[in-house]
Design an enzyme around this catalytic site. Structure first.
Site, PDB file in Angstrom:
ATOM      1  N   SER A  35      32.858  21.369 -31.683  1.00 19.49           N
ATOM      2  CA  SER A  35      34.308  22.052 -31.550  1.00 19.49           C
ATOM      3  C   SER A  35      34.896  22.078 -30.340  1.00 19.49           C
ATOM      4  O   SER A  35      36.276  21.989 -30.172  1.00 19.49           O
ATOM      5  CB  SER A  35      34.208  23.421 -32.169  1.00 19.49           C
ATOM      6  OG  SER A  35      33.323  24.273 -31.329  1.00 19.49           O
ATOM      7  N   ARG A  76      38.218  20.224 -29.877  1.00 18.05           N
ATOM      8  CA  ARG A  76      39.782  21.054 -30.032  1.00 18.05           C
ATOM      9  C   ARG A  76      40.450  20.527 -28.884  1.00 18.05           C
ATOM     10  O   ARG A  76      41.718  20.465 -28.744  1.00 18.05           O
ATOM     11  CB  ARG A  76      39.246  22.521 -29.828  1.00 18.05           C
ATOM     12  CG  ARG A  76      40.241  23.413 -29.653  1.00 18.05           C
ATOM     13  CD  ARG A  76      39.857  24.910 -29.319  1.00 18.05           C
ATOM     14  NE  ARG A  76      39.077  25.195 -30.265  1.00 18.05           N
ATOM     15  CZ  ARG A  76      38.006  25.622 -30.312  1.00 18.05           C
ATOM     16  NH1 ARG A  76      37.241  25.103 -29.116  1.00 18.05           N
ATOM     17  NH2 ARG A  76      37.196  25.976 -31.393  1.00 18.05           N
ATOM     18  N   ASN A 132      44.219  18.552 -29.173  1.00 15.75           N
ATOM     19  CA  ASN A 132      45.462  19.154 -28.711  1.00 15.75           C
ATOM     20  C   ASN A 132      46.017  18.224 -27.710  1.00 15.75           C
ATOM     21  O   ASN A 132      47.282  18.259 -27.469  1.00 15.75           O
ATOM     22  CB  ASN A 132      45.108  20.620 -28.062  1.00 15.75           C
ATOM     23  CG  ASN A 132      45.129  21.852 -28.975  1.00 15.75           C
ATOM     24  OD1 ASN A 132      46.242  21.947 -29.510  1.00 15.75           O
ATOM     25  ND2 ASN A 132      43.767  22.160 -29.438  1.00 15.75           N
TER      26      ASN A 132
END
Lengths: 156, 282
Positions: free
Chosen positions: B211, B215, B219
Site C-alpha cells: 500500500s 499509493r 498518485n
C-alpha cells in the site's frame, strides 16, 4: 513500468540515505534545537527573575521614601520644638537678667541714697557743729560738750 | 514542441514519456541502453532504470548535502535563512514522530525525515514541465528520460521494501522470533483458528509495503499522466494550446498539494508501521 534491478538499487540507496541522516544530520540539528530551547528558557527565567527583583526594588524604594518623609517630618518637628525651647529659654533668661539688673540697680540706688544721707548727715553735723561753734565759739569747749553734741547728732 | 516530436502521434508521444531510460543486456548479447519497449521487455530483471537512479540519487544527495551542511554550521543563536528552513522541517518531522511513535528508537525520526524530504524532492520533479528535460536529453542523444522517480514503481517499491525490512527487523528485535510468529499465528482467533490467523495477519503485514508503494506510485503516476495529456494539447491548435497552458497551471497548483500530501502520508505511515512493530499488542 518494469520491475527490475532498479528496485535493489533504490533499496540500497534508501538504507544509505537513512543511515547518513541518522549519523550526520539528525543528531546535530536536534542538539542545536535543544540548546536553543534551553537558552530561551533560561532567558525567560532570567527576565522573570529580573521583573520580580524590580518589583521588590520598587517596593523597597517606596518604603524608603515613606520612611525618609517620616524622618524629615520628625526632624522638622524636633527643630520647631527646639526653636520654641530656645525662644522660651531666652525669654526666661532675659527676664531673670532684667530682674537681676533691676535688683542690682535698686540696691545701688539705695546704697547711693544711704551714702548721700550719710554724707549729708556728716555735713549737717559739721555745719551744725561749725554753726554752733561759731555761735558758741567762746562759751563752749568742744571737748567739754562732746557728749552733748553726739547726742545731738544722733537725734538728727 | 520540437519538430521531431511533432511527427509522432499522440499515443507514441505518451508512450515515449512513460518509458524509462533502461540499461541492460541487449538481444545481441552486448550491454547497452534499450531503444523501445520490446528491448526493455527482453532485458528481464537484470536491467536498471538509469534515469530513475540518477534523479533519485541526485535528489537524495541534494537533500543530504543541504541538511548536513546546515548541521555542520549550526548556531544556537538566532538562525538565519537555510538553517531556519531546515529547522522548521526537522521540527515538523519531530512533532509527527513524537505524536505517532511511542517507543524509543533513535532510527525512527531520521528515517521519517529522510523519507519525507527525499519523496518530496522526487515528487517536486513532477512540476517541471514534462518536455523540458526529455527534450534536452534527446538533443544530446539520450532516447528516453523519465524525470520523476516516484512515477517508477521500482523507486516506490524500493523505499517501501526498505521500510518493510525495518518493520520485520524491529518486530523480531522487540518481540523475539517467538513473539513475532505468535503475533502472526495466534491472533485474532487463538490457536484453533491458526490458518485463518496466518492468512489475516499475513495479508495485513504484506499490505503494508504494497500500500505504501502503490499509493505513492499511483498518485504521482496519475499526476504525471495528466501533465502529459495536457502537453499533448499544445500540439493540436493555438486555442487548444492556450487552454492547455491554463489547464497545466491549474493542475500544477493543485498538484503541489498532492506532492506534499503523498510525501507526508508516506512518512506518517512509516512512523505508524514502525510504532506497530515496537508494540507488544496491536
Amino acid at each position: 513500468m518494469n520491475i527490475n534491478a532498479t528496485l535493489i538499487g533504490q533499496s540500497i540507496a534508501f538504507f544509505l540515505f537513512v543511515w547518513f541522516t541518522m549519523k550526520f544530520v539528525w543528531p546535530p540539528i536536534m542538539a542545536a534545537l535543544e540548546a536553543r530551547k534551553k537558552l530561551i528558557a533560561d532567558g525567560l527565567a532570567a527576565a522573570e527573575r529580573g521583573k520580580h527583583e524590580q518589583e521588590l526594588a520598587e517596593k523597597a524604594a517606596k518604603e524608603k521614601l515613606v520612611e525618609a518623609k517620616q524622618q524629615a517630618a520628625d526632624i522638622i518637628a524636633l527643630a520647631q520644638k527646639r526653636a520654641n525651647d530656645i525662644v522660651d529659654e531666652s525669654k526666661d533668661k532675659a527676664r531673670t537678667e532684667g530682674e537681676r539688673l533691676l535688683v542690682a540697680a535698686n540696691a545701688e540706688i539705695d546704697q547711693e541714697v544711704n551714702r548721700a544721707k550719710e554724707q549729708l548727715r556728716g555735713q549737717v553735723v559739721n555745719l551744725a557743729v561749725a554753726g554752733a561753734g561759731r555761735i558758741l565759739n567762746k562759751e563752749i569747749d568742744a571737748k567739754a560738750h562732746e557728749n552733748l553734741i553726739k547726742d545731738l547728732v544722733t537725734q538728727i | 514542441m520540437a519538430s521531431e516530436t511533432e511527427a509522432l502521434t499522440s499515443s507514441a508521444y505518451i508512450k515515449h514519456h512513460l518509458t524509462n531510460l533502461t540499461y541492460g543486456q541487449l538481444p545481441d548479447g552486448t550491454w547497452g541502453i534499450a531503444h523501445g519497449q520490446e528491448e526493455i521487455a527482453q532485458m528481464g530483471f537484470w536491467a536498471i532504470h538509469v534515469d530513475t537512479m540518477l534523479f533519485s540519487l541526485g535528489l537524495g544527495a541534494l537533500f543530504l548535502f543541504v541538511f548536513s551542511r546546515v548541521a555542520k554550521n549550526l548556531t544556537t543563536g538566532v538562525p538565519s535563512g537555510m538553517q531556519n528552513f531546515v529547522e522548521w522541517i526537522v521540527e515538523f518531522v519531530d512533532t509527527s514522530v513524537r505524536g505517532s511513535f511511542t517507543g524509543k528508537n533513535p532510527l525512527v525520526a531520521p528515517l521519517a525525515l529522510t523519507v519525507f524530504c527525499w519523496i518530496l524532492l522526487m515528487n517536486l520533479m513532477d512540476l517541471v514541465p514534462v518536455d523540458w528535460i526529455p527534450l534536452l536529453a534527446q538533443s544530446v542523444g539520450i532516447p528516453y528520460m523519465k524525470v520523476v522517480p516516484t512515477t517508477d514503481p521500482n523507486a516506490t517499491f524500493g523505499m517501501a521494501l526498505g521500510v518493510f525490512w525495518l518493520i520485520l527487523f524491529y518486530s523480531v528485535k522487540m518481540k523475539g522470533v517467538g513473539g513475532f510468529v505468535g503475533e502472526l499465528t495466534l491472533q485474532p482467533f487463538g490457536k484453533f483458528g491458526l490458518p485463518v490467523n496466518i492468512f489475516l495477519e499475513g495479508v495485513s503485514l504484506i499490505s503494508k509495503p504494497i500500500s505504501l508503494a502503490l499509493r505513492l506510485f499511483g498518485n504521482l503516476y496519475a499526476g504525471e499522466m495528466i501533465f502529459i495529456l495536457i502537453a499533448v494539447m499544445f500540439s493540436t491548435s493555438a486555442v487548444m494550446g492556450a487552454f492547455g497552458g491554463l489547464l497545466q497551471l491549474g493542475w500544477a497548483i493543485f498538484h503541489i498539494l498532492i506532492v506534499l500530501l503523498q510525501a507526508f502520508i508516506f512518512m506518517t505511515l512509516t512512523i505508524v508501521y514502525m510504532d506497530m512493530a515496537h508494540q507488544e499488542h496491536h
